[in-house]
Scaffold this motif. Sequence first.
Motif, short mmCIF file in Angstrom:
data_model
loop_
_atom_site.label_atom_id
_atom_site.label_comp_id
_atom_site.label_asym_id
_atom_site.label_seq_id
_atom_site.Cartn_x
_atom_site.Cartn_y
_atom_site.Cartn_z
N LEU A 238 0.83 -1.20 0.00
CA LEU A 238 0.00 0.00 0.00
C LEU A 238 0.87 1.25 0.00
CD1 LEU A 238 -2.85 1.16 0.08
CD2 LEU A 238 -2.79 1.00 2.58
N ARG A 239 1.95 1.25 0.79
CA ARG A 239 2.89 2.37 0.76
C ARG A 239 3.52 2.50 -0.62
NH1 ARG A 239 7.33 1.49 3.84
NH2 ARG A 239 7.74 3.69 4.21
N LEU A 240 3.84 1.36 -1.23
CA LEU A 240 4.43 1.39 -2.56
C LEU A 240 3.47 2.01 -3.56
CD1 LEU A 240 6.77 0.52 -4.43
CD2 LEU A 240 5.59 -1.69 -4.70
N ALA A 241 2.19 1.70 -3.46
CA ALA A 241 1.21 2.28 -4.37
C ALA A 241 1.17 3.80 -4.23
CB ALA A 241 -0.18 1.68 -4.09
N ARG A 242 1.28 4.30 -3.01
CA ARG A 242 1.26 5.75 -2.80
C ARG A 242 2.53 6.40 -3.35
NH1 ARG A 242 -1.22 5.36 3.35
NH2 ARG A 242 -3.36 4.91 2.70
N TRP A 243 3.67 5.70 -3.24
CA TRP A 243 4.90 6.24 -3.84
C TRP A 243 4.78 6.34 -5.36
CZ3 TRP A 243 8.69 2.64 -0.70
CH2 TRP A 243 8.75 3.11 0.61
N PHE A 244 4.16 5.33 -5.95
CA PHE A 244 3.94 5.39 -7.39
C PHE A 244 3.07 6.59 -7.76
CE2 PHE A 244 4.87 0.68 -7.84
CZ PHE A 244 5.92 0.85 -8.71
N ALA A 245 1.98 6.80 -7.01
CA ALA A 245 1.06 7.88 -7.33
C ALA A 245 1.72 9.24 -7.22
CB ALA A 245 -0.17 7.80 -6.41
N GLU A 246 2.71 9.37 -6.36
CA GLU A 246 3.38 10.67 -6.15
C GLU A 246 4.59 10.87 -7.05
OE1 GLU A 246 4.36 10.38 -2.07
OE2 GLU A 246 2.28 10.57 -1.35
N ALA A 247 5.00 9.85 -7.79
CA ALA A 247 6.25 9.92 -8.55
C ALA A 247 6.02 10.53 -9.92
CB ALA A 247 6.84 8.52 -8.69
N ASP A 248 7.10 11.06 -10.50
CA ASP A 248 7.06 11.48 -11.89
C ASP A 248 7.27 10.24 -12.76
OD1 ASP A 248 10.08 11.26 -12.67
OD2 ASP A 248 10.07 12.37 -10.78
N PRO A 249 7.01 10.33 -14.07
CA PRO A 249 7.08 9.12 -14.91
C PRO A 249 8.41 8.40 -14.85
CG PRO A 249 5.91 10.86 -16.07
CD PRO A 249 6.44 11.47 -14.81
#
Length: 613
Positions: free
Chosen positions: A74-85
């Motif tokens: 779940l933390r990983l999913a949030r990191w993805f959502a906040e990252a640039d491409p």
Amino acid sequence: MKQQEYATGAARTAGGTSDGRTGGAGRSTTDAVVAVREPACGPVPGAATGADAPQDPDAPAAPPGELSPDPALLRLARWFAEADPGTADDLCAASFGLYPARHFGAPAEPSAAEPAGPTAPTDPSDPAEPSAAEVSWWHGPTAHTPAPLRTREPRTAPGLRRARRDAAALPVVLSGAKPGRPGRHRKPEQSRAAAAVVPQDRSAVTTASERRIAARLLLAHPLVTASGPHADGFPLIRRHRDWLTERFDTLLGYPLVVGPWHARLHKAGPGPGAVRRLEHPATGAPFTPGGYARLALALALLVDAPERLPLGRLLAAMDAADPGIGPGIGPGPSTGPADLAMAFAVLADWQVLTDLPADLVTGHATGLATGPGDASGVLTVDRELARAVPAGPPALADDAADLIRRAAEAEPGTAVRRRLAETPAVLAADLPGDQRAWLRDHRHSGPAALADFLGLEAEQRAEGVALLDPAEELTDLALSGAGTAAQAALLLVERLVEEVRPLPGETTGADVPVPDALIDGVLGDIADEYGLPAGWRRDYLADRTALRRDALDLLHRMGLITTRPSGWLLRAPAARYAPAPDLLPTPGTGRHSRPTPDITIPAPAAPRAGQPA
């Protein structure tokens, strides 16, 4: 903590294994090792617990009977959502490690003075033989790969032009790589020496071939199932699993887990800027940060999901776990349905989910227009494959950058061998000091070990080393390749090398600046000369910006060009796809010039008797 132990407080237990078709319970209980949550009896020694195990305070508590997300994923999913491409691509490679290897295919063509076929490695102690460190990619032998309608006449203007290749071509390391047309992990053709072995030794030759096939398959496809598209190679992986496990661990530091119905090679992250990304398995469209986020969010719920799971229940659980990055369906301009379809398409390709609605996989998602409650269908979940997907340690990392860094950590020798096994070329200028020193000290033995293990050919040059795969199996990209963008990229890099390559003897590094105006002009010339006769896509011919973007993207992913804040840089390995430099010679000194006749003026004959002198 092993890389596959992704969850907070992960424990290693024996569990059911997957057949790639049915649910996670598997067919039988085996010795396969899977990663699960911390058991009720207490923590496992070595697992992160208490203050060492990051917990998500915002994660909602799941009611009894509801799907509960894994905290680390779940933390990983949030990191993805906040990252640039770009960061999202690096984070995916670090956390999943499901990227394929990537290698050049075409070997440099030997000169007329060289024997055909593979030869023994050059002995650096023999002064009569050319040293690899003495030949640059900028001026070494080239690999002329075919391209459509190569009909343009040689340039007559002074400067660099098409000419013969340098005669100082280096021999390659004997690796057993197979000649002939590309195949899909074929059995390598035996050399004459191997064919002449006595019958009792043929079993050893067969064993070596099978091991090489299995190793190449795993490096190209780190997740192989007994019922998937590469099922034919799975029995070889099972047969040689002990040897493969030892070799992958020794050479690359990659853990290999082989069960009765699937094999998983847990690759390490390649580090930042690796240009590795997930793509839609059918369309090839690249993932966006939103697509990565939904993929990680779905996996967070699927690792403990029941074997049969209604689609609407999964979507509702994703939305409840994190509404900000949930399914994103419903009315409005949100791109959520497309991202969700990308995530489900990849999960179906990995065989984590089956029985998906066709419109969801293709991206239309017409049945989800109003909300998760209206989604119909029951999915089949393979929990074991879902648990096998994560490879990085998200539970131990502080943020996305920390995870990318942690996943790529390795001692110098292992780090360099990973680059050699996974990337088209390893340039010494790109390596940290300790890795550069290791490559210098093991310039022949390091690549030769991997070449023998994977059936590749080592190409040594002054700037670095490349492991070649003439069969073009051990790569996800090919140059030259089919399609307008691939053909344009090959012609573009060839002409750029002609224009900016340093002259022989000129001191230069591995990179040479390329002006944007030169790229635009050369690409325009190429499109005008080859576009219509070669049948290139008309949308590319009408939109030169799109052609430029896709051609440069391919060259960037193959490591032939790179970008800096100052602009594009052409890399030395690009010259292996271009003519060797040959300055226009003075008249009469060319290779095919006629020799100047040796005209001898005869001495005058003596006068005959009676004739005046």
